[in-house]
Motif scaffolding. Structure first.
Motif, mmCIF file in Angstrom:
data_model
loop_
_atom_site.group_PDB
_atom_site.id
_atom_site.type_symbol
_atom_site.label_atom_id
_atom_site.label_comp_id
_atom_site.label_asym_id
_atom_site.label_seq_id
_atom_site.Cartn_x
_atom_site.Cartn_y
_atom_site.Cartn_z
ATOM 1 N N ALA A 1 -0.586 21.137 6.613
ATOM 2 C CA ALA A 1 0.355 20.388 5.784
ATOM 3 C C ALA A 1 -0.030 18.925 5.901
ATOM 4 O O ALA A 1 -0.539 18.491 6.944
ATOM 5 C CB ALA A 1 1.791 20.593 6.237
ATOM 6 N N ILE A 2 0.225 18.171 4.843
ATOM 7 C CA ILE A 2 -0.191 16.763 4.825
ATOM 8 C C ILE A 2 0.853 15.946 4.099
ATOM 9 O O ILE A 2 1.244 16.263 2.967
ATOM 10 C CB ILE A 2 -1.585 16.611 4.172
ATOM 11 N N PRO A 3 1.372 14.870 4.714
ATOM 12 C CA PRO A 3 2.292 13.972 4.014
ATOM 13 C C PRO A 3 1.583 13.262 2.878
ATOM 14 O O PRO A 3 0.357 13.127 2.878
ATOM 15 C CB PRO A 3 2.723 12.972 5.100
ATOM 16 N N ASP A 4 2.348 12.762 1.919
ATOM 17 C CA ASP A 4 1.745 12.152 0.746
ATOM 18 C C ASP A 4 1.600 10.640 0.866
ATOM 19 O O ASP A 4 1.402 9.949 -0.137
ATOM 20 C CB ASP A 4 2.564 12.489 -0.495
ATOM 21 N N THR A 5 1.696 10.100 2.083
ATOM 22 C CA THR A 5 1.659 8.651 2.288
ATOM 23 C C THR A 5 0.612 8.292 3.332
ATOM 24 O O THR A 5 0.429 9.013 4.319
ATOM 25 C CB THR A 5 3.037 8.138 2.755
ATOM 26 N N VAL A 6 -0.034 7.155 3.094
ATOM 27 C CA VAL A 6 -0.937 6.582 4.095
ATOM 28 C C VAL A 6 -0.132 5.559 4.881
ATOM 29 O O VAL A 6 0.357 4.578 4.307
ATOM 30 C CB VAL A 6 -2.155 5.922 3.423
ATOM 31 N N VAL A 7 -0.002 5.784 6.169
ATOM 32 C CA VAL A 7 0.814 4.916 7.023
ATOM 33 C C VAL A 7 -0.028 3.747 7.523
ATOM 34 O O VAL A 7 -1.151 3.947 7.985
ATOM 35 C CB VAL A 7 1.372 5.708 8.214
ATOM 36 N N GLY B 1 -11.786 25.809 3.529
ATOM 37 C CA GLY B 1 -11.174 27.119 3.680
ATOM 38 C C GLY B 1 -9.758 27.096 4.196
ATOM 39 O O GLY B 1 -9.153 28.147 4.403
ATOM 40 N N PHE B 2 -9.210 25.892 4.413
ATOM 41 C CA PHE B 2 -7.825 25.785 4.838
ATOM 42 C C PHE B 2 -6.904 26.141 3.674
ATOM 43 O O PHE B 2 -7.262 26.018 2.499
ATOM 44 C CB PHE B 2 -7.495 24.369 5.310
ATOM 45 N N THR B 3 -5.660 26.564 4.018
ATOM 46 C CA THR B 3 -4.626 26.847 3.023
ATOM 47 C C THR B 3 -3.464 25.898 3.265
ATOM 48 O O THR B 3 -2.993 25.766 4.400
ATOM 49 C CB THR B 3 -4.139 28.295 3.143
ATOM 50 N N GLU B 4 -3.009 25.234 2.211
ATOM 51 C CA GLU B 4 -1.906 24.307 2.374
ATOM 52 C C GLU B 4 -0.576 25.046 2.280
ATOM 53 O O GLU B 4 -0.405 25.948 1.443
ATOM 54 C CB GLU B 4 -1.968 23.211 1.303
ATOM 55 N N VAL B 5 0.345 24.642 3.146
ATOM 56 C CA VAL B 5 1.684 25.232 3.131
ATOM 57 C C VAL B 5 2.705 24.111 2.974
ATOM 58 O O VAL B 5 2.398 22.934 3.177
ATOM 59 C CB VAL B 5 1.969 26.014 4.435
ATOM 60 N N ASP B 6 3.902 24.472 2.579
ATOM 61 C CA ASP B 6 4.968 23.482 2.423
ATOM 62 C C ASP B 6 5.652 23.277 3.762
ATOM 63 O O ASP B 6 6.223 24.208 4.329
ATOM 64 C CB ASP B 6 5.994 23.955 1.387
ATOM 65 N N VAL C 1 -1.928 23.180 11.572
ATOM 66 C CA VAL C 1 -2.216 21.770 11.874
ATOM 67 C C VAL C 1 -1.501 20.868 10.880
ATOM 68 O O VAL C 1 -1.323 21.218 9.715
ATOM 69 C CB VAL C 1 -3.733 21.448 11.849
ATOM 70 N N LEU C 2 -1.096 19.712 11.381
ATOM 71 C CA LEU C 2 -0.570 18.643 10.554
ATOM 72 C C LEU C 2 -1.666 17.597 10.394
ATOM 73 O O LEU C 2 -2.280 17.203 11.395
ATOM 74 C CB LEU C 2 0.637 17.992 11.218
ATOM 75 N N VAL C 3 -1.879 17.177 9.174
ATOM 76 C CA VAL C 3 -2.928 16.185 8.920
ATOM 77 C C VAL C 3 -2.261 14.883 8.506
ATOM 78 O O VAL C 3 -1.564 14.839 7.488
ATOM 79 C CB VAL C 3 -3.904 16.668 7.834
ATOM 80 N N LEU C 4 -2.461 13.855 9.305
ATOM 81 C CA LEU C 4 -1.850 12.554 9.035
ATOM 82 C C LEU C 4 -2.929 11.545 8.666
ATOM 83 O O LEU C 4 -3.950 11.446 9.358
ATOM 84 C CB LEU C 4 -1.087 12.059 10.265
ATOM 85 N N PRO D 1 1.066 20.953 16.017
ATOM 86 C CA PRO D 1 2.492 20.832 16.373
ATOM 87 C C PRO D 1 3.000 21.977 17.232
ATOM 88 O O PRO D 1 3.910 21.779 18.051
ATOM 89 C CB PRO D 1 3.190 20.803 15.004
ATOM 90 N N GLU D 2 2.441 23.181 17.102
ATOM 91 C CA GLU D 2 2.940 24.329 17.850
ATOM 92 C C GLU D 2 2.739 24.177 19.351
ATOM 93 O O GLU D 2 3.463 24.777 20.143
ATOM 94 C CB GLU D 2 2.248 25.612 17.374
ATOM 95 N N SER D 3 1.728 23.387 19.754
ATOM 96 C CA SER D 3 1.447 23.256 21.185
ATOM 97 C C SER D 3 2.148 22.065 21.808
ATOM 98 O O SER D 3 1.979 21.803 23.001
ATOM 99 C CB SER D 3 -0.062 23.137 21.413
#
Lengths: 209, 197
Positions: A48-54, A85-90, A98-101, A158-160
């Protein structure tokens, strides 16, 4: 004859130390990627990836980063992950592996250097010198001011993360650094190319997909 | 680098103002092209067209000279590359690489033929090469330098250009031993120049 040879040799030698030249700011861009040494990327299939560049350290930075191209930058990161090959989820409806920031930092830098000058006039006291300067040049100071920025892409797991901790373990990080020069359009092109380069340096991200 | 410029200036000063006996000494200089080999080629692969050689040779007898040689060859290379470390970390981008080599030799040469004619020669140079290697990436420079023991066998010819002026052309294989962390360097220099008494 000897003086001509000496002058030609000195001229050639002093001009020939570091003959490379920089034709554009893009040539100074550098790309660094770093995976966590125990990360098994075959275990990470969704993101998952937020739509903003911090902007990091926004309050203390001399340079303000525009957010008008956040969507293009985030889309570039997203497309690279999909191509691997990653799949994006909501998020937070679904839990991603994984979270991609995406974040950025920019600042202004000042470099000061002093060149003391050469002792050109010393021949003058030894014997009459018709071609050298009878004075001792004082040298000079140069001041260079420039802006530079770094785009970060952090892949977090995030799960770990411990339930009572605010820190989330990272599994991969990429950083693209370069000078901030030229138009917004050229800088955006360099940023997008930099995103591609970071993922090109990290083919292991596609393991198991 | 500044130290080497001072050494070069002193060498030139000795070369052009020394009160040597005119009939025994030849002083000269010329242009040098360097072709890198071995580690020098791995680091900076381009042929160097920026080079200079300064020579001073004293006639020991009709066929033998002894003297000194000082030179400067600059090798460079620009490449866009990615370096991957054992940990998996990687750094990529444009690199500008430079090798500045300053050979300083004592030498002996043996000449065939007769004076005032084209004379092939062979020679042996022994001394040191000051080597400085530098990598520029992004806004940073990394450099290392060392004085390395070196030797250089040489072949060439001298030919008369006038009553006291001689032209010379030679090929010299420069080889330095590893020193102070800088790897052994090798390159062939092709020199052409003039000398006079």
């Amino acid at each position: 004859m000897r003086h001509l040879l000496a002058a030609a040799a000195v001229t050639l030698a002093l001009a020939g130390c570091y003959p490379g030249e920089i034709n554009s700011a893009q040539e100074l861009d550098v790309f660094i990627t770093y995976p966590r040494n125990d990360a098994d990327f075959s275990n990470y299939l969704t993101f998952a990836i937020p739509d903003t560049v911090v902007q990091i350290d926004e309050d203390s930075s001399e340079v303000e980063i525009s957010h008008e191209n956040d969507e293009e930058i985030v889309d570039q990161v997203r497309q690279n992950l999909l191509d691997l090959g990653f799949t994006e989820v909501d998020f937070p409806d679904d839990d991603p592996d994984v979270l991609v920031l995406v974040s950025a930092v920019a600042d202004e830098y000042t470099s000061i250097s002093w060149y003391p000058g050469y002792w050109w006039g010393y021949w003058g006291w030894y014997y009459p010198c018709y071609y050298c300067y009878p004075v001792y040049p004082p040298g000079y100071v140069t001041v260079t001011n420039y802006e530079a920025g770094t785009l970060f892409i952090d892949m977090l797991e995030p799960e770990s993360a411990p339930a009572d901790s605010t820190e989330v373990p990272f599994v991969w990080t990429g950083a693209a650094n370069g000078l901030i020069v030229g138009t917004a359009g050229t800088n955006l092109t360099r940023i997008l190319n930099g995103v591609d380069r970071l993922f090109a340096q990290s083919p292991y991200l596609g393991d198991g997909k | 680098m500044k130290t080497m410029r001072i050494v070069l200036g002193v060498a030139l000063l000795l070369g052009v103002t020394a009160e040597a006996r005119a009939q025994d000494w030849y002083w000269g200089g010329g242009y040098s092209i360097g072709v890198p080999l071995s580690d020098t080629k791995d680091f900076t692969s381009s042929t160097s067209f920026r080079g200079v050689v300064l020579e001073g040779r004293k006639m020991v007898n009709e066929h033998v000279t002894a003297g000194l040689s000082f030179g400067w060859n600059v090798f460079d290379r620009q490449l866009d590359t990615t370096t991957v470390f054992e940990s998996g970390a990687a750094i990529g981008g444009n690199q500008w690489r430079y090798t500045n080599a300053f050979p300083l030799y004592a030498n002996v040469h043996y000449y065939l033929g007769e004076a005032n004619s084209l004379r092939p020669f062979i020679g042996a140079n022994v001394g040191t090469i000051y080597t400085e290697r530098r990598v520029d990436i992004n806004l940073y420079s990394l450099s290392e330098d060392a004085w390395q023991f070196a030797f250089a066998p040489e072949v060439g010819v001298v030919f008369p250009l006038g009553w006291v002026v001689r032209g010379f052309a030679s090929a010299r294989w420069n080889y330095s031993l590893e020193g102070s962390g800088v790897p052994s360097q090798q390159y062939v220099s092709f020199n052409i120049g003039v000398a006079s008494r």
